[in-house]
Design an enzyme around this catalytic site. Sequence first.
Site, PDB file in Angstrom:
ATOM      1  N   ASN A   7       0.895  -1.297   0.062  1.00 10.27           N
ATOM      2  CA  ASN A   7      -0.075  -0.014  -0.040  1.00 10.27           C
ATOM      3  C   ASN A   7       1.056   1.332  -0.042  1.00 10.27           C
ATOM      4  OD1 ASN A   7      -1.632   2.107   0.502  1.00 10.27           O
ATOM      5  ND2 ASN A   7      -2.801   1.234   2.211  1.00 10.27           N
ATOM      6  N   ARG A  92      -2.655  -1.587  -3.546  1.00 14.01           N
ATOM      7  CA  ARG A  92      -3.744  -0.630  -3.431  1.00 14.01           C
ATOM      8  C   ARG A  92      -3.633   0.392  -4.479  1.00 14.01           C
ATOM      9  NH1 ARG A  92      -3.735   4.696   0.420  1.00 14.01           N
ATOM     10  NH2 ARG A  92      -5.888   5.369  -0.314  1.00 14.01           N
ATOM     11  N   HIS A 181     -10.491   5.738  -1.018  1.00 14.51           N
ATOM     12  CA  HIS A 181     -10.407   5.009   0.453  1.00 14.51           C
ATOM     13  C   HIS A 181     -11.573   3.827   0.463  1.00 14.51           C
ATOM     14  CE1 HIS A 181      -8.671   8.701   2.293  1.00 14.51           C
ATOM     15  NE2 HIS A 181      -7.418   8.055   2.072  1.00 14.51           N
ATOM     16  N   HIS A 209     -12.804   8.024   7.646  1.00 15.87           N
ATOM     17  CA  HIS A 209     -11.405   7.565   7.599  1.00 15.87           C
ATOM     18  C   HIS A 209     -10.406   8.568   7.494  1.00 15.87           C
ATOM     19  CE1 HIS A 209      -8.232   5.081   5.419  1.00 15.87           C
ATOM     20  NE2 HIS A 209      -8.004   6.181   5.382  1.00 15.87           N
ATOM     21  N   ASN A 212      -3.405  10.679   6.655  1.00 15.39           N
ATOM     22  CA  ASN A 212      -3.148  11.905   6.029  1.00 15.39           C
ATOM     23  C   ASN A 212      -3.812  12.347   5.201  1.00 15.39           C
ATOM     24  OD1 ASN A 212      -0.808  13.591   5.844  1.00 15.39           O
ATOM     25  ND2 ASN A 212      -0.189  12.446   3.895  1.00 15.39           N
ATOM     26  N   GLY A 333      -5.200   6.655  10.712  1.00 10.40           N
ATOM     27  CA  GLY A 333      -4.155   6.981  11.704  1.00 10.40           C
ATOM     28  C   GLY A 333      -4.491   8.045  12.582  1.00 10.40           C
ATOM     29  N   GLU A 336      -8.049   6.285  14.689  1.00 11.79           N
ATOM     30  CA  GLU A 336      -7.923   5.318  15.622  1.00 11.79           C
ATOM     31  C   GLU A 336      -7.180   5.850  16.684  1.00 11.79           C
ATOM     32  OE1 GLU A 336      -5.927   1.818  13.269  1.00 11.79           O
ATOM     33  OE2 GLU A 336      -7.428   2.448  11.625  1.00 11.79           O
ATOM     34  N   GLU A 387      -6.900  -2.493   5.312  1.00 12.03           N
ATOM     35  CA  GLU A 387      -7.123  -2.621   3.932  1.00 12.03           C
ATOM     36  C   GLU A 387      -6.129  -3.699   3.479  1.00 12.03           C
ATOM     37  OE1 GLU A 387      -7.151   1.988   2.376  1.00 12.03           O
ATOM     38  OE2 GLU A 387      -5.876   1.732   4.557  1.00 12.03           O
TER      39      GLU A 387
HETATM   40  P1  ADP Z   1      -2.078   7.549   5.269  1.00 13.90           P
HETATM   41  O1  ADP Z   1      -2.125   6.205   5.062  1.00 13.90           O
HETATM   42  O2  ADP Z   1      -2.983   8.445   4.573  1.00 13.90           O
HETATM   43  O3  ADP Z   1      -0.797   8.149   4.571  1.00 13.90           O
HETATM   44  P2  ADP Z   1      -2.361   7.088   7.941  1.00 13.90           P
HETATM   45  O4  ADP Z   1      -3.700   6.417   7.862  1.00 13.90           O
HETATM   46  O5  ADP Z   1      -0.959   6.242   8.493  1.00 13.90           O
HETATM   47  O6  ADP Z   1      -2.154   7.909   6.600  1.00 13.90           O
HETATM   48  O7  ADP Z   1      -2.521   8.398   9.057  1.00 13.90           O
HETATM   49  C1  ADP Z   1      -1.186   9.287   9.120  1.00 13.90           C
HETATM   50  C2  ADP Z   1      -1.746  10.237   9.992  1.00 13.90           C
HETATM   51  O8  ADP Z   1      -2.168   9.615  11.262  1.00 13.90           O
HETATM   52  C3  ADP Z   1      -0.673  11.208  10.366  1.00 13.90           C
HETATM   53  O9  ADP Z   1      -1.050  12.451   9.926  1.00 13.90           O
HETATM   54  C4  ADP Z   1      -0.419  11.128  11.925  1.00 13.90           C
HETATM   55  O10 ADP Z   1      -0.429  12.332  12.491  1.00 13.90           O
HETATM   56  C5  ADP Z   1      -1.926  10.539  12.283  1.00 13.90           C
HETATM   57  N1  ADP Z   1      -1.432   9.930  13.544  1.00 13.90           N
HETATM   58  C6  ADP Z   1      -0.790   8.607  13.855  1.00 13.90           C
HETATM   59  N2  ADP Z   1      -0.745   8.410  15.307  1.00 13.90           N
HETATM   60  C7  ADP Z   1      -1.382   9.464  15.820  1.00 13.90           C
HETATM   61  C8  ADP Z   1      -1.734   9.497  17.097  1.00 13.90           C
HETATM   62  N3  ADP Z   1      -1.309   8.824  18.235  1.00 13.90           N
HETATM   63  N4  ADP Z   1      -2.354  10.946  17.438  1.00 13.90           N
HETATM   64  C9  ADP Z   1      -2.424  11.768  16.558  1.00 13.90           C
HETATM   65  N5  ADP Z   1      -2.420  11.462  15.195  1.00 13.90           N
HETATM   66  C10 ADP Z   1      -1.764  10.366  14.816  1.00 13.90           C
END
Ligand code: ADP
Length: 400
Positions: A7, A92, A181, A209, A212, A333, A336, A387
Amino acid sequence: MIVLVINAGSSSVKFTCFDMAGGGKPLAGGLIERIGLDDTSMKYTNHKGDVLKSKVAVKDAQEAVKLISDKLVDPQHGVLKSLSEVKAIGHRVVHGGESVTDPVIIDEKVKAIIRDCFSIAPLHNPPNLIGIEACEAVFPGVANVGVFDTAFHATMPAHAYLYGLPYDLYTEHKIRRYGFHGTSHAYVSRQAAALLGAKPEDVKVIVCHLGNGGSISAVSGGKCQDTSMGLTPLEGLIMGTRCGDLDPAIVWNIMKIKGLDANGVDNYLNKKSGLLGLAGIGSSDLRDIEEAHNKGNQQCRQALETYAYRIKKYIGAYMAALGGLDCVAFTAGVGENSATMRELVLKGLDGLGLKLDKAKNDLRSSEPRFVNASDSPIKIAVIPTDEEQEIAGQTYALVK
Ligand code: ADP
């Protein structure tokens, strides 16, 4: 049969190696995050219980895939004797336009479709394709399967996917809402139904969802009714570096103010906006912005409130779109992991039937769970998205 799932996203590459013959058991997995920043890191875990975290030097998705393949055959921590054990790789892929709505074996024709969508998914389709081509080089002869983010949203009714534009833009140029997503929205909405003890056909769920990139979907009867991302992943929520919804007139105002052409403004709205632009601390990572806010940074406080308010508005809108609601589910991220953000989003929604239990919300867990008060008419869930599992299942079903 070993299936590897890659992914390759906008700021992270997640990977999981599944033993499908063993019932889809994950053998190893992890992620490389904050790619391209100074503090890129890798987390790797395997079924033997090893948990490794390290700082790594990775500047793009291609380097990330190479590092992952090395790890899988690492004499000490690897789970495979040879890379030849990998029989299929599920990728993905974000945008398939209107022509790809199911998982497909990736050939030159499919790669051309992925490339055709670069302009409408500039943050995702390029690293997705780099990930695919890196896998072709590292795993020659292995089937690469594309599982597209746009697929789950194919059930949206026309009134949800059409824009208020001349109709020929849709019929001749395919300008419409696609949504993204999709693999996550499909998985989490099904898990929410399971947590409710109901069948997907019988429940109405809003899936938030928040990663980032971020999107919300309204799901009724297991089918997507509406979603916040549109023609591209730029619409909807405020994201890490993307602006989300705007007055369209802002686009040509920015072009004049900043002296930008179409590509320039595209880059500005996709890469320099969102939390990165609003908070002004040089980071798009919610953890950094929460930390700065905790130290008293007022601009960061405003950025967090603005980010949360946009999500709140979508929840209200989708309750109306669905004509009722059984559950709001938070995932990815931010969804959760950030209890602070969930609390900020749901603040003041008691009157709509969404009552959070602060203690439950603050508890950290990697299990799907409810965090609502016991007398909340609508359930509030935190459901880790998977995913990778979803992609592995779809990949295996196609190649076996
Ligand atoms: P993507 O797959 O779109 O790149 P993710 O689902 O991995 O993104 O999420 C990344 C985001 O999750 C980042 O912006 C990060 O700040 C946030 N994140 C991860 N852990 C935490 C946490 N403990 N508290 C706040 N935000 C978090």
